[in-house]
Motif scaffolding. Structure first.
Motif, PDB file in Angstrom:
ATOM      1  N   ILE A  32      28.573  70.739  92.119  1.00 12.37           N
ATOM      2  CA  ILE A  32      28.774  69.319  91.808  1.00 12.37           C
ATOM      3  C   ILE A  32      28.262  68.489  93.237  1.00 12.37           C
ATOM      4  N   ASN A  33      27.167  67.476  93.033  1.00 15.87           N
ATOM      5  CA  ASN A  33      27.137  66.646  94.083  1.00 15.87           C
ATOM      6  C   ASN A  33      27.594  65.335  93.958  1.00 15.87           C
ATOM      7  N   SER A  34      28.030  65.018  92.632  1.00 14.72           N
ATOM      8  CA  SER A  34      28.393  63.551  92.715  1.00 14.72           C
ATOM      9  C   SER A  34      29.674  63.303  91.550  1.00 14.72           C
ATOM     10  N   ILE A  35      30.529  62.328  91.924  1.00 17.86           N
ATOM     11  CA  ILE A  35      31.307  61.868  90.646  1.00 17.86           C
ATOM     12  C   ILE A  35      31.499  60.476  90.956  1.00 17.86           C
ATOM     13  N   SER A  36      31.704  60.006  89.780  1.00 18.49           N
ATOM     14  CA  SER A  36      31.903  58.314  89.585  1.00 18.49           C
ATOM     15  C   SER A  36      32.797  57.828  88.382  1.00 18.49           C
ATOM     16  N   VAL A  37      33.479  56.937  88.783  1.00 18.15           N
ATOM     17  CA  VAL A  37      34.585  56.446  87.727  1.00 18.15           C
ATOM     18  C   VAL A  37      33.764  55.355  87.215  1.00 18.15           C
ATOM     19  N   ASN A  38      33.929  55.301  85.828  1.00 23.46           N
ATOM     20  CA  ASN A  38      33.409  54.129  84.948  1.00 23.46           C
ATOM     21  C   ASN A  38      34.122  52.974  85.320  1.00 23.46           C
ATOM     22  N   SER A  39      33.678  51.821  85.016  1.00 24.10           N
ATOM     23  CA  SER A  39      34.206  50.497  85.051  1.00 24.10           C
ATOM     24  C   SER A  39      35.562  50.461  83.896  1.00 24.10           C
TER      25      SER A  39
END
Length: 501
Positions: free
Chosen positions: A235-242
């Motif tokens: 895993i290189n990225s995680i991002s929380v949705n708006s």
């Protein structure tokens, strides 16, 4: 040789007729049953060198902000263990909390000092708020692979009540953590003892009214969800949705969509894995949700392209809606062109109109309405172009530098070598090179701009490109969302700077 470099777990071996590479064996981590103490919390739980900068001398005013030293976190001794090296830095949405993750799997959260915030002028000083072990080393017996505890990314959820939530991930597992305060305890229960053991109902002879007892403030970090077994690659990225209900996690070949309440199921929204792995030409390097449009996200690749996808168009977003790519300049074509064009980080602006991408030698600003070329390009360390061969031999050419916006989208920041970091002003088109050095941790210290000499006679304040220390590098930076306060990770130290006009 692959386009993305040799550090990805899915890369084909390089051509032996090209450059010979030496692969260092993976160290075997000893088992631990206790949480090691981070260098950030050593020496009385924390070395907190807070410097009062009220009396800092102002440089000649030229209408630009000058940066002053505020704090340094972490032990200042030269004996640095690998577990203490900071691997990610992230402010929360109002900047009151600052989280760092390290290679030892620990998360350290700092809270802004109320006195420094109320001071005139306001100061950017932070104190340790909570420290906890987020991940432990694991071993995949089916694949005979060791899973490091290193924290790759930290992302905050927006605060809706006094409790804070954050996501942290290592190579395989994402965890949702709840960080809460407790300053009261209850005692005098009828059905259980003070130590928590359940009482025999036959021994209850009188009815007691439980009472509330005031205790010293206790900050507790507890795991609420564990999202595992969904990624074959790192895993290189995680991002929380708006929408604050879903988030994405990206590895080298796939991007998955999760719901924060569901741990046993995720949806694959991007899959670039070819049927025949010998046909693999690129990998995913970073991914992020749009800050306001919950259906839009972007991801970058090792080919130097950025793809924007709309989840409304199809369940599987292998076909992008937009592709951002700058044509290569034929005059700069070299053996290393594919490696240095790989994008290591991409960040959408707070307004959602622009995004920045960082490759090895430059940082670019893109308008989401124009795919053909970036609207701004800032060279970060162009003087290293002549040293790409030696940088390839020592593996520095594969370093993954991050980038960040300020709260108003008017400035951007990224790191470089020799503990240098670069700040670019988009309005004035001016830039400055600053250094996160232990020599500046003194009262009333204003950071002096640094310059690199590439040849000829070197001036007094310049440093020769041959004297740069490539073991000292600024890979992780963060900018306060509302003020000019920046956090810079330099090996095991966290530097905090603030502007002074």
């Amino acid at each position: 040789m692959g386009r993305w470099g040799r550090q990805s777990p899915v890369l084909e071996p390089p051509d032996p007729q090209q450059l010979q590479q030496a692969s260092a064996p993976t160290p075997i981590l000893p088992p631990r049953t206790f949480m090691r103490q981070s260098s950030i919390t050593k020496i009385g739980n924390m070395l907190n060198t807070a410097i009062n900068i009220n009396g800092a001398k102002k440089p000649p005013s030229n209408g630009e902000a000058s940066w002053c030293f505020s704090q340094i976190k972490g032990a200042l001794d030269d004996d640095v263990t690998d577990a203490d090296i900071i691997s990610c830095v992230e402010f929360n949405h109002d900047g009151e909390l600052l989280a760092t993750g390290d290679k030892g799997g620990r998360v350290v959260i700092f809270q802004r000092d109320p006195a420094s915030k109320a001071a005139n002028p306001r100061r950017g000083e932070y104190n340790v708020y909570s420290t906890f072990q987020s991940h432990e080393p694991e071993f995949d017996y089916l694949k005979s692979l060791e899973i490091e505890e290193k924290i790759n990314k930290i992302r905050w959820l927006q605060q809706k009540n006094p409790v804070h939530f954050l996501l942290s991930t290592n190579d395989k597992t994402v965890k949702l953590w709840k960080v809460s305060e407790r300053d009261k305890s209850f005692e005098g229960y009828n059905t259980k003892e003070e130590n928590g053991l359940i009482r025999d109902p036959q021994n209850v002879t009188a009815l007691r009214v439980p009472s509330v007892k005031q205790i010293p403030l206790l900050v507790e970090a507890s795991p609420r969800r564990t999202f595992a077994n969904a990624h074959t690659y790192h895993i290189n990225s995680i991002s929380v949705n708006s929408d604050q209900e879903t988030f994405l996690s990206a590895d080298d070949l796939r991007i998955n969509l999760w719901h924060l309440e569901v741990v046993n199921q995720s949806y694959n929204i991007v899959d670039i894995k070819p049927t025949n792995m010998e046909e693999l030409t690129e990998v995913i390097t970073a991914a992020e949700f749009h800050p306001t449009e919950c259906n839009v996200f972007v991801y970058s690749s090792s080919k130097g392209t950025i793809r924007l996808c709309d989840m409304r168009s199809a369940a599987l977003c292998d076909r992008h809606s937009k592709q951002f790519e700058e044509p290569e300049n034929p005059t700069n074509r070299s053996f290393f062109s594919e490696i240095i064009s790989s994008i290591s980080d991409v960040k959408l602006s707070n307004s959602g109109r622009y995004m920045i991408s960082r490759d090895y030698l430059s940082i670019k600003v893109w308008d989401l309405h124009m795919e053909t070329k970036p609207i701004e390009t800032y060279p970060v360390h162009e003087y290293l172009r002549a040293k790409l061969c030696s940088l390839y031999e020592n593996d520095c050419i594969f370093d993954k530098f991050e980038c960040c916006w300020n709260g108003k989208d008017s400035s951007i920041m990224t790191g470089s070598y020799n503990n240098f970091f670069r700040v670019f002003d988009r309005n004035s088109k001016k830039d400055v090179t600053l250094e996160a050095s232990r020599d500046i941790i003194k009262p009333k210290t204003v950071l002096k701009p640094r310059k690199v000499c590439t040849g000829g006679k070197r001036k007094k304040d310049e440093i020769s490109v041959d004297c740069l220390d490539f073991n000292k590098k600024i890979l992780h930076t963060a900018w306060h969302p509302e003020e000019n306060i920046i956090a810079v990770a330099a090996t095991n130290n966290l530097f905090i700077f603030q502007d002074k006009f």
